[in-house]
Design an enzyme around this catalytic site. Structure first.
Site, PDB file in Angstrom:
ATOM      1  N   ASP A 159       0.770  -1.171  -0.140  1.00 53.26           N
ATOM      2  CA  ASP A 159      -0.034  -0.006   0.004  1.00 53.26           C
ATOM      3  C   ASP A 159       0.782   1.423  -0.099  1.00 53.26           C
ATOM      4  OD1 ASP A 159      -2.650   1.325   0.498  1.00 53.26           O
ATOM      5  OD2 ASP A 159      -1.706   2.038   2.290  1.00 53.26           O
ATOM      6  N   GLU A 164       1.040  -0.335  -5.124  1.00 53.46           N
ATOM      7  CA  GLU A 164       0.091   0.591  -5.349  1.00 53.46           C
ATOM      8  C   GLU A 164       0.925   1.771  -5.509  1.00 53.46           C
ATOM      9  OE1 GLU A 164      -3.358   3.236  -3.687  1.00 53.46           O
ATOM     10  OE2 GLU A 164      -1.748   2.455  -2.290  1.00 53.46           O
TER      11      GLU A 164
END
Length: 730
Positions: A409, A462
């Site tokens: 993330d 990401e």
């Protein structure tokens, strides 16, 4: 007994001792040749010393002038022995324990703590001490890294959370250790830490805890259950494959809100196993991606503010239950990806923030160590123990839980020192730039570790910027990720779809531009949870027009996503056109499947998944050799046409997407080869609640030049629809 009143004993009594083995437990007697025993039990009325393997009394201890401090001694020539303590309290209740201070830490050895298997030596580890040929003492060995602490103690339900009774020992390497007998699976505990200035800090959860209780205790829990017997041998021993040439359709899922029970309670891991696995198989997904399941204190963070990277969240069950879920998915040939958050952590008092009274895990300067956007702390990637902590954690999930992929993330926030900061709010690197060299080195080491040791596993970034080489190998100066989310494709395509079809002809480039960079990275096309929260609305509410046009638009867009190069990711609910924006405290709107439009969208999603898995031409999506534009400039009709090609053969498909409600009875497109083309799927088919404008048919090529090709076919084109044709040969 004035000899007892030395500095070390005073440290024990005042709960800030760093060397309890220097005075507690059996010692050489300070009075005469022989042995002495000092025991600190501040709530005790009396203490007896018993044989380790019998009820034989070895001594009745004498309480010293210091209340709770008990003493006994044995004469010269007494050999060292192991023992138990029978403790009597003022209410005359008794408790028998095996004194931990008879087991010096030298009894136990650590693996090298800089390795990726750090989790095997830190935290609460099942351990044993052999005291005779017939008797081995079982217990738990606690170890925690707190180099700036003056003292550390283990507190828990086994000592009434009293930090005076189980002080830990450190040998100077910053790690505090203590073996406590008879503490087994399921014991709640924390660490009581005194900072170097003597101040007592809030009780800390174990950074390596494998289970953590929910609010309000947030206590760590010893976790030695290990009852699950893995049945996924065929999955974990499958041949190592080139994932870039395999279909990957990912179902992104939030465990707590996929489905809920009648009382609005979330499904447990075991209940999810029974319901999710058959759904995944039926729908044709290849992977499930779980929003973070590492422990987190605040429900509203969805797991993206973790405190307890080694603990699967206890909201939905035990670690063994979670293993059963992963195992069942693997047995159904479904890969498991988990969202992993090394970019930041919250400042909750039981967590890593200011852990031992100093900035052990976070950057000391808030200009580098604080995320203004998320109000959370940033790991100090320049510290070896932080890097080892995180990489060991990644390995832990791959090895202990058989996780197949880690979606990392917020990578962009790690790469850039000025991420979400204004001028003057960040510290440049040594070259004056905004790249965080330490984070870059960490990410490279992470990916090298994963791919070297677990070649069947993969990582996904990401990453929302144009940082070069995110999914390139480290030997090519890349970051080493296996895949990268294609945020540019997502933003451009959703912006395009939000426009009324009458205006789309002015924005054709927003769709075709993605192919300029489609093969710069190994891309995943994400329509994730981030696109259906915070006022953005659900996917169906993003679409313009009346009800029929909204669903037709969504069907066309879904087909465009599946036909476009790149792996696929859809958040749960997208597959049946979830009605309202996602909320983490409620179930998806499964009742909408009683409505034809929604049921039809689910059927289309299912058929696209199976088509995607079956058609080799759609798998070759990491090279320009697998894609060929046919027409990207028919902006007047808002039509795109392109070919997808299988690797190493002439097999191919032709995709046509019409982004307006205008149907075309005859539309000529050039094709790569002469022969017959069969319509495989049309999102306007009546079974998908479309108009049924085009019937399934086979089209023969003609020797008519079109789109720069010698061969072409004339086809009807459905309104607001995606269509795909397969070359059948000559």
């Amino acid at each position: 007994m004035d000899f007892i009143n030395n500095a070390l004993v005073n440290d024990v009594v005042n709960a800030h001792c760093s060397d309890p083995f220097g005075c507690l437990g059996l010692q050489d007697s300070p009075i005469e040749d022989g042995l002495s025993l000092l025991v600190w039990q501040p709530e005790a009325k009396s203490v007896r010393v018993l044989a380790i393997d019998a009820d034989k009394e070895l001594a009745s201890m004498v309480e010293t002038d210091t209340k709770g401090l008990f003493f006994a001694q044995w004469p010269k020539a007494t050999e060292r022995f192991n023992y138990r303590l029978e403790i009597t309290y003022p209410n005359d209740q008794t408790n028998t324990i095996v004194d931990p201070y008879q087991f010096a830490d030298t009894t136990f050895t650590d693996p090298e703590h800089h390795t990726a298997s750090l989790y095997k030596s830190q935290g609460a580890i099942r351990a044993s001490a052999k005291v005779s040929e017939k008797l081995t003492i079982q217990g738990t060995r606690f170890a925690v890294y707190a180099p700036a602490a003056r003292s550390v103690a283990v507190v828990g339900d086994f000592n009434s959370w009293d930090g005076r009774t189980y002080p830990m020992s450190s040998n100077g390497d910053g790690i505090w250790r203590l073996f406590i007998p008879d503490i087994n699976h399921g014991a709640s505990y924390k660490f009581e830490i005194r900072a170097s200035d003597g101040n007592l800090l809030p009780h800390r959860s174990d950074p390596y805890a494998q289970r953590i209780e929910q609010y309000p205790s947030f206590a760590s829990v010893t976790c030695f259950d290990n009852k699950h017997e893995w049945q996924d041998q065929a999955w974990v021993s499958r041949p190592v494959e080139d994932l870039y040439e395999k279909p990957m359709s990912i179902y992104e899922l939030h465990v707590g809100s996929w489905r809920r029970k009648g009382d609005n309670q979330p499904l447990t891991y075991l209940e999810l196993k029974e319901q999710l696995v058959p759904y995944m198989v039926e729908m044709g997904y290849t992977h499930v991606e779980l929003l973070p399941v590492t422990e987190y204190p605040f429900d509203g963070s969805w797991g993206y503010q973790p405190v307890g990277l080694y603990a699967v969240t206890s909201r939905f069950g035990t670690p063994e239950d979670f293993k059963a879920l992963v195992d069942a998915l693997h047995q159904a040939n479904i890969g498991v990806i988990m969202d992993w958050v090394p970019a930041h952590f919250p400042a909750d008092s039981h967590g890593l923030a200011n852990f031992d009274g100093s900035k052990q895990y976070e950057y000391p300067d808030p200009k580098k160590g604080w995320h203004p956007e998320w109000n959370s702390l940033i790991y100090d990637f320049g510290k070896g123990h932080v890097v080892n902590y995180l990489i060991s954690n990644a390995v832990y999930w791959l090895e202990e839980f058989h996780i197949d992929g880690l979606r990392v993330d917020a990578v962009a926030s790690m790469l850039y020192l000025d991420y979400s900061r204004e001028d003057g709010e960040w510290i440049p690197n040594k070259d004056g730039g905004n790249h965080n060299y330490e984070a870059i080195d960490f990410l490279r080491k992470l990916n090298e570790t994963v791919y070297l040791n677990h070649p069947r596993c993969f990582t996904v970034a990401e990453e929302s910027t144009a940082f070069p080489g995110v999914s390139k190998p480290t030997y090519m100066n890349g970051l080493g990720f296996g895949f990268k989310w294609n945020m540019g494709w997502m933003n451009d395509s959703l912006a395009y779809m939000a426009k009324d079809p009458i205006y789309r002809k002015h924005h054709q480039g927003e769709l075709s531009f993605s192919m300029v960079y489609a093969f710069d990275e190994q891309f995943v096309l994400p329509i994730s949870h981030d696109e259906v929260v915070h006022g953005k609305g659900s996917m169906i509410t993003k679409m313009p027009g009346d009800a029929w046009q909204k669903f037709a638009n969504l069907r066309a867009f879904t087909a465009y996503m599946y036909f476009h190069p790149g792996k696929k990711l859809n958040f749960m609910g997208n597959e049946f056109a979830q009605g309202q924006e996602w909320g983490h405290e409620r179930s998806l709107d499964w009742h909408l499947l009683d409505v034809d439009y929604h049921k039809a969208q689910q059927l289309l999603s299912k058929d696209l998944n199976h088509l995607y898995k079956d058609e080799a031409s759609l798998h070759y999506d990491h090279s320009h050799l697998g894609f060929e534009w046919i027409s990207h400039d028919d902006s007047h009709n808002s039509i795109l046409a392109f070919a997808r090609k299988a690797k190493g053969s002439d097999e191919h498909t032709v995709a046509v997407i019409n982004f307006t409600p205008m149907a075309h009875e005859v539309y000529r497109i050039g094709v790569p080869k002469a022969g017959r083309y069969q319509l495989l799927l049309d999102t306007d088919d009546s079974q998908y609640a479309g108009s049924g404008f085009v019937e399934n048919a086979i089209y023969q090529t003609q020797d008519v030049d079109c789109h720069g090709r010698e061969q072409s076919i004339e086809i009807p084109i459905s309104p607001l629809a995606g269509m795909i044709f397969k070359w059948l040969g000559k």
